[in-house]
Scaffold this motif. Structure first.
Motif, short mmCIF file in Angstrom:
data_model
loop_
_atom_site.label_atom_id
_atom_site.label_comp_id
_atom_site.label_asym_id
_atom_site.label_seq_id
_atom_site.Cartn_x
_atom_site.Cartn_y
_atom_site.Cartn_z
N ASP A 22 0.82 -1.21 0.00
CA ASP A 22 0.00 0.00 0.00
C ASP A 22 0.86 1.26 0.00
N LEU A 29 1.06 6.85 -6.56
CA LEU A 29 -0.14 7.64 -6.83
C LEU A 29 0.15 9.13 -6.61
N GLU A 63 -12.27 11.42 -5.97
CA GLU A 63 -11.68 10.35 -5.18
C GLU A 63 -11.90 8.98 -5.80
N GLU A 64 -12.84 8.86 -6.70
CA GLU A 64 -13.13 7.58 -7.33
C GLU A 64 -12.32 7.34 -8.60
N THR A 65 -11.52 8.32 -9.01
CA THR A 65 -10.67 8.14 -10.17
C THR A 65 -9.58 7.14 -9.82
N THR A 66 -9.46 6.11 -10.64
CA THR A 66 -8.49 5.05 -10.36
C THR A 66 -7.09 5.45 -10.82
N TYR A 67 -6.12 4.71 -10.36
CA TYR A 67 -4.72 4.92 -10.75
C TYR A 67 -4.58 4.79 -12.27
N ASP A 68 -5.19 3.76 -12.83
CA ASP A 68 -5.11 3.55 -14.28
C ASP A 68 -5.73 4.71 -15.06
N GLU A 69 -6.82 5.24 -14.54
CA GLU A 69 -7.46 6.39 -15.20
C GLU A 69 -6.55 7.62 -15.12
#
Length: 80
Positions: A22, A29, A63-69
């Motif tokens: 993590d 991130l 906050e819901e945006t992913t790392y890949d996005e």
């Protein structure tokens, strides 16, 4: 029914491994978000790409945006 000492030790080891993972993911991130912010500032200085800048800023704040996005957001900004 109580847990065996072995079960408790295994859980602790797994938890420590997850914490290390993590921390790496979190630092990556943060680095990615900093790169996006830098690119946004660079584009703001040119005075162009207002829509793309706004979309990138929204992705950073969500906050819901992913790392890949976020990787895709950075790639799109770099193409401009």
């Amino acid at each position: 029914m109580s847990e065996s000492l072995r079960d408790i030790i295994e859980k602790v080891i797994i938890k420590e491994e997850n914490i290390e993972t993590d921390n790496v993911v979190y630092s990556e991130l943060i680095s990615l978000k900093e790169q996006i912010k830098d690119k946004i500032e660079e584009l703001k200085e040119t005075g162009n790409f207002e829509d793309e800048i706004e979309e990138a800023e929204i992705a950073l704040e969500d906050e819901e945006t992913t790392y890949d996005e976020l990787i895709i957001v950075l790639e799109n900004l770099e193409e401009l």
